[in-house]
Design a protein around this motif. Sequence first.
Motif, PDB file in Angstrom:
ATOM      1  N   MET A   1       0.841  -1.199   0.000  1.00 39.53           N
ATOM      2  CA  MET A   1       0.000   0.000   0.000  1.00 39.53           C
ATOM      3  C   MET A   1       0.877   1.250   0.000  1.00 39.53           C
ATOM      4  SD  MET A   1      -2.948  -0.254   2.828  1.00 39.53           S
ATOM      5  CE  MET A   1      -3.759  -1.755   3.200  1.00 39.53           C
ATOM      6  N   LYS A   2       0.302   2.328  -0.500  1.00 38.46           N
ATOM      7  CA  LYS A   2       0.994   3.607  -0.430  1.00 38.46           C
ATOM      8  C   LYS A   2       0.462   4.343   0.806  1.00 38.46           C
ATOM      9  CE  LYS A   2       2.776   6.875  -3.666  1.00 38.46           C
ATOM     10  NZ  LYS A   2       2.521   7.721  -4.807  1.00 38.46           N
ATOM     11  N   ILE A   3       1.346   4.622   1.754  1.00 39.00           N
ATOM     12  CA  ILE A   3       0.907   5.136   3.055  1.00 39.00           C
ATOM     13  C   ILE A   3       1.715   6.378   3.434  1.00 39.00           C
ATOM     14  CG2 ILE A   3       0.620   4.578   5.513  1.00 39.00           C
ATOM     15  CD1 ILE A   3       0.730   1.582   4.683  1.00 39.00           C
ATOM     16  N   ALA A   4       1.025   7.433   3.885  1.00 39.54           N
ATOM     17  CA  ALA A   4       1.715   8.611   4.425  1.00 39.54           C
ATOM     18  C   ALA A   4       1.689   8.540   5.943  1.00 39.54           C
ATOM     19  CB  ALA A   4       1.036   9.893   3.956  1.00 39.54           C
ATOM     20  N   ILE A   5       2.830   8.873   6.553  1.00 42.02           N
ATOM     21  CA  ILE A   5       2.911   8.912   8.018  1.00 42.02           C
ATOM     22  C   ILE A   5       3.078  10.374   8.416  1.00 42.02           C
ATOM     23  CG2 ILE A   5       4.060   7.999  10.075  1.00 42.02           C
ATOM     24  CD1 ILE A   5       3.231   5.718   8.335  1.00 42.02           C
ATOM     25  N   LEU A   6       2.003  11.003   8.864  1.00 37.73           N
ATOM     26  CA  LEU A   6       2.084  12.392   9.317  1.00 37.73           C
ATOM     27  C   LEU A   6       2.676  12.377  10.729  1.00 37.73           C
ATOM     28  CD1 LEU A   6      -1.512  13.609   8.291  1.00 37.73           C
ATOM     29  CD2 LEU A   6       0.509  13.262   6.843  1.00 37.73           C
ATOM     30  N   GLY A   7       3.747  13.131  10.937  1.00 39.66           N
ATOM     31  CA  GLY A   7       4.449  13.047  12.225  1.00 39.66           C
ATOM     32  C   GLY A   7       5.406  11.867  12.245  1.00 39.66           C
ATOM     33  N   GLY A   8       5.935  11.518  11.082  1.00 35.91           N
ATOM     34  CA  GLY A   8       6.777  10.329  10.957  1.00 35.91           C
ATOM     35  C   GLY A   8       8.199  10.482  11.474  1.00 35.91           C
ATOM     36  N   ASP A   9       8.532  11.660  12.030  1.00 42.84           N
ATOM     37  CA  ASP A   9       9.863  11.825  12.626  1.00 42.84           C
ATOM     38  C   ASP A   9       9.808  11.661  14.152  1.00 42.84           C
ATOM     39  OD1 ASP A   9      12.675  12.503  12.476  1.00 42.84           O
ATOM     40  OD2 ASP A   9      12.172  14.483  13.298  1.00 42.84           O
ATOM     41  N   GLY A  10       8.616  11.435  14.710  1.00 41.64           N
ATOM     42  CA  GLY A  10       8.473  11.418  16.170  1.00 41.64           C
ATOM     43  C   GLY A  10       8.659  10.043  16.794  1.00 41.64           C
ATOM     44  N   ILE A  27       6.263   4.071   1.689  1.00 46.21           N
ATOM     45  CA  ILE A  27       6.054   5.018   2.797  1.00 46.21           C
ATOM     46  C   ILE A  27       6.577   6.404   2.454  1.00 46.21           C
ATOM     47  CG2 ILE A  27       6.635   5.521   5.221  1.00 46.21           C
ATOM     48  CD1 ILE A  27       4.811   3.051   4.793  1.00 46.21           C
ATOM     49  N   VAL A  28       5.758   7.410   2.768  1.00 52.22           N
ATOM     50  CA  VAL A  28       6.240   8.791   2.707  1.00 52.22           C
ATOM     51  C   VAL A  28       5.942   9.455   4.049  1.00 52.22           C
ATOM     52  CG1 VAL A  28       4.166   9.449   1.399  1.00 52.22           C
ATOM     53  CG2 VAL A  28       6.070  11.024   1.491  1.00 52.22           C
TER      54      VAL A  28
END
Length: 406
Positions: A1-10, A27-28
């Motif tokens: 799946m194409k998935i965005a992780i908002l807050g992916g640096d935390g 992943i983006v």
Amino acid sequence: MKIAILGGDGFCGWPTALHLSAQGHDIVIVDNLSRRRIDQELGAESLTPISSIEERIAAWQEVSGNTIRFANIDVAQEYDDLLKFIIDEELEAIVHFAEQRAAPYSMKNSKNKRYTIDNNVNATGNVLTAIVESERDVHLVHLGTMGVYGYGTAGMKIPEGYLDIEVTTDEDENGNPLAEPTRVQQQILYPTNPGSVYHLTKVLDQNLFAYFAKNDALRITDLHQGIVWGTNTRETSLDERLINRFDYDGDYGTVLNRFLMQAAVGYPLTVHGTGGQTRAFIHIQDTVRCIQIAIENPPATGERVKIFNQMTETHRVRDLANLLAKIADAQVELVPNPRNEAPENELHVKNDTFLDLGLNPTKLEEGLLLEVTEIARKYADRADLSKVPATSLWTSKQSAGVPPSV
Ligand code: UPG
């Protein structure tokens, strides 16, 4: 799946990005790096030495052969960029961690209260609005908190989001008397009782989700997570440059990780009040697995918001302190409680959904000592002990002398 992780640096976002990438997803990460700026503002760094986002992503490519992309967007402020991103990326799922997550930080002063409300509520409102405007069918998975329920017990286990209620009425909707009392059954969102401005923002999020699921048929899962403990996951352990952050300071450090670090450096464990507060816990490895399970089990179009309790054990704060005193030879100190919270409470929680879907929890008693030796003791020389005391107070002039409510 194409998935965005908002807050992916935390703290939760980074290991989730790696875990989903390792599962073969595309992943983006979307992040405005605000957590790193708050480190600077507070003069408090992660106990573990975290690499820059660019180094993290390059290291992951080297170790796994997988590419994670990064977009620097402030989800709360840069709506047009967010909308364009969602249209261009053709995502199947968005995981939303992009909120200020510390209760003490949110209570520090009026600036932080307002920032937490503006940032968190706007971020959620923007994501929901942008999904509608993009006309994309994206499943939104949000990291909520057990703190929306409050920490009391009503003589029952806290259900997963919704409460069955039955009301007996002796009049109809128009106020006309009925021949005999009639029972009306309903299901409502479990009544909320947040304990800080931060927890309050997650309560407000819940209503945004309910509305957008109803009005726009958005597919939304809200995960009510307990206090996370531990540092690394299988993926973040693969290379020092992938290491996850570990907060121990009075604003961002959560209770068990604070105790682990305190035990490692010989600082008496800072139990607030009597330590009679019972809270829900989950290991970071189980967090990333739960997010994966939630993504794999989306609600159907038109279904109401799916709510899961993302926790695996409950413990009293003083029991955790005593456990660490035993296994790591730590001293325990009862310090005045800076928070406005019930001094003692019971907490019973239903968490059947994740267990039924295959979660195999990491047991606290088994992983605890490993955390002390492999993380807390290893990086103990990086600790700044002046940052340990919790200095953010919940009291206001108006509340002075009023006993804490449940
Ligand atoms: N506590 C202590 N001593 C300490 C720190 C905390 O006794 O040194 C107590 C505190 O008074 C509270 C409990 O421990 O009763 C839990 O506090 P903490 O670990 O800071 O958890 P929360 O404030 O509930 O917030 C964390 C995360 C939040 C998440 C929530 C999930 O910061 O993002 O939503 O856990 O329950």
